[in-house]
Design an enzyme around this catalytic site. Structure first.
Site, PDB file in Angstrom:
ATOM      1  N   GLY B  29       8.166  37.190  41.552  1.00 36.11           N
ATOM      2  CA  GLY B  29       8.391  36.509  42.817  1.00 36.11           C
ATOM      3  C   GLY B  29       9.599  37.049  43.562  1.00 36.11           C
ATOM      4  O   GLY B  29      10.155  38.093  43.209  1.00 36.11           O
ATOM      5  N   LEU B  30       9.998  36.319  44.603  1.00 35.90           N
ATOM      6  CA  LEU B  30      11.108  36.764  45.467  1.00 35.90           C
ATOM      7  C   LEU B  30      12.444  36.323  44.869  1.00 35.90           C
ATOM      8  O   LEU B  30      13.099  35.435  45.378  1.00 35.90           O
ATOM      9  CB  LEU B  30      10.962  36.183  46.867  1.00 35.90           C
ATOM     10  CG  LEU B  30      10.020  36.884  47.839  1.00 35.90           C
ATOM     11  CD1 LEU B  30      10.134  36.259  49.216  1.00 35.90           C
ATOM     12  CD2 LEU B  30      10.315  38.365  47.897  1.00 35.90           C
ATOM     13  N   HIS B  31      12.834  36.962  43.780  1.00 35.45           N
ATOM     14  CA  HIS B  31      14.124  36.661  43.176  1.00 35.45           C
ATOM     15  C   HIS B  31      15.198  37.488  43.878  1.00 35.45           C
ATOM     16  O   HIS B  31      14.958  38.082  44.933  1.00 35.45           O
ATOM     17  CB  HIS B  31      14.087  36.897  41.657  1.00 35.45           C
ATOM     18  CG  HIS B  31      13.721  38.290  41.262  1.00 35.45           C
ATOM     19  ND1 HIS B  31      14.668  39.250  41.009  1.00 35.45           N
ATOM     20  CD2 HIS B  31      12.525  38.888  41.088  1.00 35.45           C
ATOM     21  CE1 HIS B  31      14.059  40.380  40.698  1.00 35.45           C
ATOM     22  NE2 HIS B  31      12.760  40.186  40.734  1.00 35.45           N
ATOM     23  N   ALA B  32      16.386  37.526  43.290  1.00 31.38           N
ATOM     24  CA  ALA B  32      17.536  38.056  44.026  1.00 31.38           C
ATOM     25  C   ALA B  32      17.376  39.506  44.470  1.00 31.38           C
ATOM     26  O   ALA B  32      17.732  39.853  45.600  1.00 31.38           O
ATOM     27  CB  ALA B  32      18.801  37.900  43.178  1.00 31.38           C
ATOM     28  N   ALA B  35      14.861  39.926  47.232  1.00 26.10           N
ATOM     29  CA  ALA B  35      15.442  39.233  48.391  1.00 26.10           C
ATOM     30  C   ALA B  35      16.495  40.106  49.053  1.00 26.10           C
ATOM     31  O   ALA B  35      16.602  40.165  50.281  1.00 26.10           O
ATOM     32  CB  ALA B  35      16.061  37.900  47.951  1.00 26.10           C
TER      33      ALA B  35
END
Lengths: 156, 114
Positions: B29-32, B35
């Protein structure tokens, strides 16, 4: 993932530090992971593994995201049974090679064995972190109990 | 940011938002890190770039309809978008079309990472 669960349940009072002793990024990471170990949330082997993962992640790129805040983390730790949050305040500030070059005064450490649960927890932490007013208020909390109570109310 | 759909930019064009629906393909997913990649790419453009959570996929970190600034790493992390989540990329401004295309390409490439 159960999002109705308050994120504070991942953060015990023993995992809140009102004045970090560490003066470097690595010392702070070790100190915060040490809180997990002291509370019994992690055993020695798990703590060592987590420290390695968190520091390796820092080598890939700083988690000092500016505004005096860092979010060190490890998303997929096999020896971690539950997602854990630790928070530490550093009034003097710690050099974290932050994106804005500013010293870090608040460090949120998140370790998890579930990348999906980590996403949810990081989301809630980020909501606090991006709010400068909340961060200023958090920095004024003088004891672990007050830090914990502040976060509990914020995340309620 | 919360601008009107049609704004005259004084150059004879209108700042009509460009909207592209994208899906989070990378498993974590859109983790750090993604991002960070996303925000850095968005900041290369002058236009406003926002993300709206349309479908949370397997994740449930933010409410459907949550709207954030794609140029802010923290804002993107707030979405908590898991694999399979669907987002609308909304770009508004002079270079909106290029920005929307660039962000869409990032999602298609899984941000160049697993």
């Amino acid at each position: 993932m159960n999002v109705t669960r308050n994120v504070i349940q991942h953060c015990r009072v023993e995992h809140c530090v009102s004045e970090l002793e560490g003066s470097t990024r690595e010392e702070v990471v070790r100190e915060l992971v040490g809180r997990f170990q002291a509370s019994g949330a992690l055993d020695q082997a798990a703590a060592d593994d987590v420290i390695g993962r968190v520091l390796a992640r820092e080598q890939e790129g700083t988690t000092g995201i500016g505004g005096g805040v860092a979010m060190p983390h490890a998303r997929a730790c096999p020896h971690v049974d539950e997602t854990l949050i630790a928070v530490g305040l550093a009034h003097e500030g710690v050099d974290w090679e932050a994106t804005d070059g500013e010293p870090v005064h608040v460090a949120f450490l998140i370790v998890s064995n579930s990348p999906e649960e980590y996403l949810g927890v990081a989301s809630r932490v980020a909501r606090v972190v991006r709010d400068a007013v909340e961060i200023r208020a958090l920095r004024r909390q003088a004891t672990p109990e007050r830090i914990h109570a502040f976060l509990e109310e914020t995340w309620a | 940011m919360q601008g009107e759909p049609m704004i005259d930019d004084g150059l004879g064009k209108t700042n009509e938002p460009i909207v592209r629906r994208v899906t989070v393909l990378n498993p974590p997913g859109l983790h750090a890190r993604p991002a960070s990649v996303l925000a850095a790419r968005a900041r290369e453009f002058q236009c406003d770039v926002e993300l709206v959570l349309v479908d949370a996929g397997s994740g449930r970190a933010s409410e459907i309809g949550t709207r954030v600034d794609a140029k802010s790493i923290l804002d993107v992390i707030v979405l908590g978008a898991a694999q399979g989540a669907q987002l609308d990329v909304i770009a508004t401004g002079a270079d909106a079309s290029e920005a929307a295309g660039a962000i869409e390409a990032l999602f298609r490439s899984s941000f160049g990472m697993e």
